[in-house]
Write a protein that holds these residues in place. Structure first.
Motif, short mmCIF file in Angstrom:
data_model
loop_
_atom_site.label_atom_id
_atom_site.label_comp_id
_atom_site.label_asym_id
_atom_site.label_seq_id
_atom_site.Cartn_x
_atom_site.Cartn_y
_atom_site.Cartn_z
N ASP A 197 0.83 -1.20 0.00
CA ASP A 197 0.00 0.00 0.00
C ASP A 197 0.87 1.26 0.00
O ASP A 197 0.60 2.20 -0.76
N ALA A 210 2.29 1.77 -3.46
CA ALA A 210 1.27 2.21 -4.42
C ALA A 210 0.97 3.69 -4.25
O ALA A 210 0.76 4.42 -5.23
N VAL A 211 0.94 4.16 -3.01
CA VAL A 211 0.65 5.57 -2.74
C VAL A 211 1.84 6.46 -3.13
O VAL A 211 1.66 7.52 -3.73
N PRO A 253 2.59 6.45 -7.61
CA PRO A 253 1.29 6.23 -8.25
C PRO A 253 1.36 5.87 -9.73
O PRO A 253 0.38 5.36 -10.28
N HIS A 282 -6.35 0.92 -5.69
CA HIS A 282 -5.27 1.65 -6.36
C HIS A 282 -5.29 1.40 -7.87
O HIS A 282 -5.28 0.24 -8.31
N GLU A 283 -5.26 2.47 -8.61
CA GLU A 283 -5.26 2.37 -10.08
C GLU A 283 -4.05 1.60 -10.59
O GLU A 283 -4.13 0.91 -11.62
N ASN A 284 -2.94 1.70 -9.88
CA ASN A 284 -1.69 1.11 -10.37
C ASN A 284 -1.40 -0.27 -9.81
O ASN A 284 -0.31 -0.81 -10.00
#
Length: 250
Positions: free
Chosen positions: A171, A174-175, A178, A203-205
């Protein structure tokens, strides 16, 4: 088009005895014996034939530097192996305990060896995915826009430590990155199916990869799988499966 996103090189000289014993249960059904030459080393032409017969257009071959658990398959070996087949895509592996500068090593693997992705294996190599030592590595992967495949969930091999495989540690990555494509290998197998699914949804990625999971159980593990169907990636985890074609059909 079918892409198998998770393939290992079978080679007796590169496996520890306990890995060979575990794989022996799949030797006949996985087709691994057809890929090995007389010396027990995998042959690119045979691997190409195996994938073609299974209906696989492209396969990702993963390097691994895990002397604690399973052994070592070098980035150079994987790159050279894949260069002999139009069907194979090399992913490098970087163990932060063995490399002084992971970011520079990744740059070398991409530019000099032609690797098209990065595999990280926290439970086999004993680090957390959000370890700050890896942040320059992630920045470099984001610069090249290559996917980072991160093992999440259980491992059966001696020396692995499952605590490092919690998807929650991804996480932070991912943040903080991005634009970096992140892939959760094995979908949080065992403990963390819900967490892995949630991160892929959030998360988009982040994408969910389902290698090593029995196809018949996928909707049990991920009841709402169709909601993120566009982010679910097929992988077999060969040779540790009954057969690539069998999994594709299922």
């Amino acid at each position: 088009m079918i892409i198998d996103f998770h393939l290992h090189l079978a080679s007796r000289e590169r496996e520890y005895p306990w890995v060979r014993r575990w794989l022996s249960t799949f030797r006949e059904t996985s087709g691994v014996e057809r890929v090995l030459g007389p010396d027990g080393v995998a042959e690119p032409e045979a691997m190409e034939r195996l994938l073609e017969e299974a209906g696989v257009d492209y396969g990702v071959i993963l390097a691994e530097y895990s002397p604690i658990c399973v052994g070592t398959v070098t980035n150079e070996y994987v790159a050279e192996f894949c260069a002999k087949s139009r069907r194979l895509i090399p992913f490098c592996n970087i163990n932060p305990h063995l490399v002084t500068d992971p970011a520079t090593e990744l740059r070398r693997c991409v530019l000099d060896l032609g690797c098209q992705g990065l595999k990280l294996h926290p439970p086999h190599q004993h680090f957390y995915a959000n370890d700050r030592r890896l942040y320059r590595l992630y920045a470099t992967a984001e610069e090249f826009q290559i996917p980072v495949l991160i093992h999440t969930g259980s491992s059966v091999f001696k020396g692995s430590r499952v605590k490092y495989a919690d998807p929650l540690f991804v996480d932070d990555v991912a943040v903080d990155f991005p634009d970096l494509p992140l892939v959760l290998a094995h979908g949080g197998r065992g403990f963390w199916y819900d967490q892995a699914f949630f991160l892929a949804q959030l998360h988009e990625n982040v994408s969910l990869e389902i290698s090593g999971l029995p196809p018949k159980n996928l909707l049990q593990y991920f009841p709402r799988l169709e909601r993120i169907a566009h982010k679910v990636i097929f992988g077999s985890d060969w040779p540790g499966v009954p057969g690539i074609g069998v999994n594709i059909e299922a």
